[in-house]
Design a protein around this motif. Structure first.
Motif, PDB file in Angstrom:
ATOM      1  N   SER A   1      -3.137   7.274   9.320  1.00 10.04           N
ATOM      2  CA  SER A   1      -3.010   6.766   7.950  1.00 10.04           C
ATOM      3  C   SER A   1      -2.127   5.519   7.930  1.00 10.04           C
ATOM      4  O   SER A   1      -1.327   5.286   8.852  1.00 10.04           O
ATOM      5  CB  SER A   1      -2.379   7.847   7.069  1.00 10.04           C
ATOM      6  N   LEU A   2      -2.267   4.764   6.843  1.00  8.55           N
ATOM      7  CA  LEU A   2      -1.378   3.617   6.621  1.00  8.55           C
ATOM      8  C   LEU A   2       0.069   4.090   6.654  1.00  8.55           C
ATOM      9  O   LEU A   2       0.933   3.463   7.268  1.00  8.55           O
ATOM     10  CB  LEU A   2      -1.696   2.983   5.256  1.00  8.55           C
ATOM     11  N   GLU A   3       0.311   5.261   6.044  1.00  5.72           N
ATOM     12  CA  GLU A   3       1.677   5.783   5.953  1.00  5.72           C
ATOM     13  C   GLU A   3       2.258   6.062   7.337  1.00  5.72           C
ATOM     14  O   GLU A   3       3.366   5.619   7.652  1.00  5.72           O
ATOM     15  CB  GLU A   3       1.694   7.049   5.096  1.00  5.72           C
ATOM     16  N   ALA A   4       1.513   6.784   8.170  1.00  2.54           N
ATOM     17  CA  ALA A   4       2.053   7.148   9.488  1.00  2.54           C
ATOM     18  C   ALA A   4       2.305   5.902  10.330  1.00  2.54           C
ATOM     19  O   ALA A   4       3.337   5.785  11.006  1.00  2.54           O
ATOM     20  CB  ALA A   4       1.087   8.099  10.195  1.00  2.54           C
ATOM     21  N   THR A   5       1.386   4.939  10.244  1.00  2.00           N
ATOM     22  CA  THR A   5       1.536   3.693  11.021  1.00  2.00           C
ATOM     23  C   THR A   5       2.727   2.884  10.523  1.00  2.00           C
ATOM     24  O   THR A   5       3.541   2.396  11.308  1.00  2.00           O
ATOM     25  CB  THR A   5       0.236   2.857  10.882  1.00  2.00           C
ATOM     26  N   ALA A   6       2.861   2.815   9.195  1.00  2.00           N
ATOM     27  CA  ALA A   6       3.942   2.011   8.609  1.00  2.00           C
ATOM     28  C   ALA A   6       5.313   2.625   8.887  1.00  2.00           C
ATOM     29  O   ALA A   6       6.299   1.905   9.081  1.00  2.00           O
ATOM     30  CB  ALA A   6       3.718   1.861   7.098  1.00  2.00           C
ATOM     31  N   VAL A   7       5.371   3.960   8.948  1.00  2.00           N
ATOM     32  CA  VAL A   7       6.650   4.616   9.264  1.00  2.00           C
ATOM     33  C   VAL A   7       7.087   4.235  10.684  1.00  2.00           C
ATOM     34  O   VAL A   7       8.232   3.827  10.903  1.00  2.00           O
ATOM     35  CB  VAL A   7       6.544   6.157   9.132  1.00  2.00           C
ATOM     36  N   ALA A   8       6.149   4.346  11.627  1.00  2.50           N
ATOM     37  CA  ALA A   8       6.480   4.010  13.026  1.00  2.50           C
ATOM     38  C   ALA A   8       6.931   2.558  13.132  1.00  2.50           C
ATOM     39  O   ALA A   8       7.949   2.253  13.770  1.00  2.50           O
ATOM     40  CB  ALA A   8       5.272   4.268  13.919  1.00  2.50           C
ATOM     41  N   ASN A   9       6.215   1.667  12.444  1.00  2.00           N
ATOM     42  CA  ASN A   9       6.572   0.242  12.492  1.00  2.00           C
ATOM     43  C   ASN A   9       7.948  -0.012  11.879  1.00  2.00           C
ATOM     44  O   ASN A   9       8.736  -0.811  12.394  1.00  2.00           O
ATOM     45  CB  ASN A   9       5.518  -0.586  11.743  1.00  2.00           C
ATOM     46  N   ALA A  10       8.260   0.727  10.801  1.00  2.00           N
ATOM     47  CA  ALA A  10       9.533   0.510  10.109  1.00  2.00           C
ATOM     48  C   ALA A  10      10.717   0.874  11.000  1.00  2.00           C
ATOM     49  O   ALA A  10      11.712   0.138  11.068  1.00  2.00           O
ATOM     50  CB  ALA A  10       9.563   1.325   8.824  1.00  2.00           C
ATOM     51  N   TRP A  11      10.594   1.999  11.700  1.00  2.00           N
ATOM     52  CA  TRP A  11      11.683   2.399  12.605  1.00  2.00           C
ATOM     53  C   TRP A  11      11.772   1.461  13.807  1.00  2.00           C
ATOM     54  O   TRP A  11      12.866   1.076  14.235  1.00  2.00           O
ATOM     55  CB  TRP A  11      11.506   3.848  13.069  1.00  2.00           C
ATOM     56  N   ALA A  12      10.598   1.037  14.319  1.00  2.00           N
ATOM     57  CA  ALA A  12      10.609   0.101  15.455  1.00  2.00           C
ATOM     58  C   ALA A  12      11.314  -1.190  15.063  1.00  2.00           C
ATOM     59  O   ALA A  12      12.078  -1.763  15.853  1.00  2.00           O
ATOM     60  CB  ALA A  12       9.171  -0.185  15.900  1.00  2.00           C
ATOM     61  N   SER A  13      11.160  -1.613  13.802  1.00  2.00           N
ATOM     62  CA  SER A  13      11.745  -2.889  13.354  1.00  2.00           C
ATOM     63  C   SER A  13      13.275  -2.838  13.321  1.00  2.00           C
ATOM     64  O   SER A  13      13.938  -3.871  13.293  1.00  2.00           O
ATOM     65  CB  SER A  13      11.215  -3.237  11.960  1.00  2.00           C
TER      66      SER A  13
ATOM     67  N   GLY B   1       0.815  -1.228   0.000  1.00  2.00           N
ATOM     68  CA  GLY B   1       0.000   0.000   0.000  1.00  2.00           C
ATOM     69  C   GLY B   1       0.836   1.259   0.000  1.00  2.00           C
ATOM     70  O   GLY B   1       0.315   2.350  -0.270  1.00  2.00           O
ATOM     71  N   ILE B   2       2.123   1.135   0.280  1.00  2.00           N
ATOM     72  CA  ILE B   2       3.004   2.314   0.274  1.00  2.00           C
ATOM     73  C   ILE B   2       3.625   2.432  -1.116  1.00  2.00           C
ATOM     74  O   ILE B   2       4.173   1.464  -1.648  1.00  2.00           O
ATOM     75  CB  ILE B   2       4.107   2.192   1.344  1.00  2.00           C
ATOM     76  N   THR B   3       3.554   3.630  -1.715  1.00  2.00           N
ATOM     77  CA  THR B   3       4.154   3.835  -3.047  1.00  2.00           C
ATOM     78  C   THR B   3       5.513   4.525  -2.897  1.00  2.00           C
ATOM     79  O   THR B   3       5.755   5.236  -1.918  1.00  2.00           O
ATOM     80  CB  THR B   3       3.266   4.744  -3.922  1.00  2.00           C
ATOM     81  N   LYS B   4       6.365   4.338  -3.897  1.00  2.00           N
ATOM     82  CA  LYS B   4       7.687   5.005  -3.899  1.00  2.00           C
ATOM     83  C   LYS B   4       7.498   6.525  -3.858  1.00  2.00           C
ATOM     84  O   LYS B   4       8.197   7.227  -3.119  1.00  2.00           O
ATOM     85  CB  LYS B   4       8.455   4.648  -5.174  1.00  2.00           C
ATOM     86  N   ASP B   5       6.541   7.034  -4.649  1.00  2.00           N
ATOM     87  CA  ASP B   5       6.307   8.477  -4.682  1.00  2.00           C
ATOM     88  C   ASP B   5       5.938   9.012  -3.297  1.00  2.00           C
ATOM     89  O   ASP B   5       6.490  10.009  -2.837  1.00  2.00           O
ATOM     90  CB  ASP B   5       5.193   8.825  -5.677  1.00  2.00           C
ATOM     91  N   ASN B   6       5.024   8.340  -2.617  1.00  2.00           N
ATOM     92  CA  ASN B   6       4.599   8.823  -1.301  1.00  2.00           C
ATOM     93  C   ASN B   6       5.713   8.664  -0.264  1.00  2.00           C
ATOM     94  O   ASN B   6       5.907   9.550   0.579  1.00  2.00           O
ATOM     95  CB  ASN B   6       3.330   8.079  -0.848  1.00  2.00           C
ATOM     96  N   ALA B   7       6.470   7.572  -0.365  1.00  2.00           N
ATOM     97  CA  ALA B   7       7.603   7.383   0.546  1.00  2.00           C
ATOM     98  C   ALA B   7       8.624   8.498   0.351  1.00  2.00           C
ATOM     99  O   ALA B   7       9.150   9.053   1.326  1.00  2.00           O
ATOM    100  CB  ALA B   7       8.243   6.019   0.301  1.00  2.00           C
ATOM    101  N   GLY B   8       8.866   8.849  -0.909  1.00  2.00           N
ATOM    102  CA  GLY B   8       9.818   9.926  -1.203  1.00  2.00           C
ATOM    103  C   GLY B   8       9.343  11.262  -0.679  1.00  2.00           C
ATOM    104  O   GLY B   8      10.132  12.028  -0.107  1.00  2.00           O
TER     105      GLY B   8
END
Ligand SMILES: O=C(O)[C@H](CCc1ccccc1)CC1(C(=O)N[C@@H](Cc2c[nH]c3ccccc23)C(=O)O)CCCC1
Ligand SMILES: [Zn+2]
Length: 313
Positions: free
Chosen positions: A297-309, A254-261
């Motif tokens: 948002s999916l984005e905010a949640t996924a960012v937190a999870n990514a750093w926690a990992s 669900g995360i796109t390269k454009d939005n991640a950038g």
């Protein structure tokens, strides 16, 4: 004709043919791109040669018939244009200073020089020794890596040591791969120019930093001295941790390269400062995701999870 945009052709480091934006003057052509929006305020993309010396910028490249055979110069010029286009079209930034500053590159720096760098004013590329590297401007992720150092310098200003330096490095690897935009599941860095004799290897891997001696978790953080030998506190080593965090984020369904950038760029330019640590980058990227996509948002949640990992936050 006195200075007019022209279209030339050139051969790149890997033997491919590219179309180049050049500048015609009475008598021949300059390796100068005057077609970008930056030109409205005098900005251009110019490529020079150091002629195997170390004096910078060296000599602006010219050619009689607009057919360019200096492979390192062709790629330095073409990839600088691609990087400018990415920042302008995707992120709304007009060159590294956001005011249309000229992008200057020099190739054939020194002899058998196995590296490349941004020196605070311009990009500089070695030709490699033909074994460890081929000409380093032959990789778009490397060119965009160097130009992103200039962006970081003008925005967050992350100092080049310890955790801020590793963040500085990571933003350059992240933007380098986003600009290169290959379908590379391993998110490698420098794969096009490292060890021309060996296929499939790279300088760094964002998907598996350990593969090239980098940590991928805080419990592997390397405490190194702030010296040249210590890689300034391990800026090219500990960058594996934020690199892995970005990789885990951008590969979340669900995360796109454009939005991640957009999220990483907003964190770099709006929230990070000279001495930001990894935890600050975690907070900044969560805040940026929240600004752009909302708190839950999916984005905010996924960012937190990514750093926690990777053990941050
Ligand atoms: O921009 C950077 O971070 C690196 C700039 C290094 C540098 C700094 C100051 C003066 C001279 C050179 C260059 C790159 C880099 O990551 N260099 C690493 C790895 C490396 C390349 N060539 C080497 C030769 C020897 C040891 C390490 C290296 C480094 O310098 O650590 C970036 C993309 C590819 C080359
Ligand atoms: Zn770097």
């Amino acid at each position: 004709v006195n200075h007019a945009a022209a279209t030339g052709t050139g051969t790149g480091v890997l033997g491919d043919t590219k179309t180049l934006n050049t500048d015609s003057y009475s008598g021949g052509y300059y390796l100068r791109d005057i077609t970008k929006p930056m030109y409205s305020t005098g900005g251009k993309i110019e490529t020079y040669t150091a002629n195997y010396g170390t004096a910078l910028p060296g000599t602006l490249l010219t050619d009689a018939d607009n057919v360019w055979t200096d492979r390192a110069a062709v790629d330095a010029h073409y990839y600088a244009g691609k990087t400018y286009d990415f920042y302008y079209n995707k992120l709304g930034r007009n060159s590294f200073d956001n005011r249309g500053a000229t992008l200057k590159s020099t190739v054939h720096y020194s002899r058998n020089y196995n590296n490349a760098f941004w020196n605070g004013t311009q990009m500089v590329y070695g030709d490699g020794d033909g074994s460890q590297f081929t000409s380093l401007s032959g990789a778009l992720d490397v060119v965009a890596h160097e130009i992103t150092h200039a962006v970081t310098e003008r925005t967050a200003g992350l100092v080049y040591e310890y955790q801020p330096g590793a963040l500085n490095e990571s933003f350059s690897d992240v933007l380098g791969n986003l600009v290169e935009n290959k379908n590379d599941p391993k998110w490698l860095l420098g794969e096009d120019v490292t060890t021309p004799g060996i296929a499939g290897d790279a300088l760094r891997s964002m998907s598996n930093p350990n593969e090239y001696g980098q940590p991928d978790h805080m419990n592997e953080y390397q405490n190194l001295p702030n010296t040249r030998e210590g890689d300034w506190g391990g800026v090219h080593i500990n960058s594996g941790i934020p690199n892995k965090a970005f990789y885990n984020f951008v590969t979340t369904p669900g995360i796109t390269k454009d939005n991640a950038g957009k999220i990483w760029y907003r964190a770099l330019t709006q929230y990070l400062t000279s001495y930001s640590q990894f935890i600050d980058a975690r907070n900044a990227t969560i805040q940026a995701a929240t600004d752009l996509f909302g708190a839950n948002s999916l984005e905010a949640t996924a960012v937190a999870n990514a750093w926690a990992s990777v053990g941050v936050g």
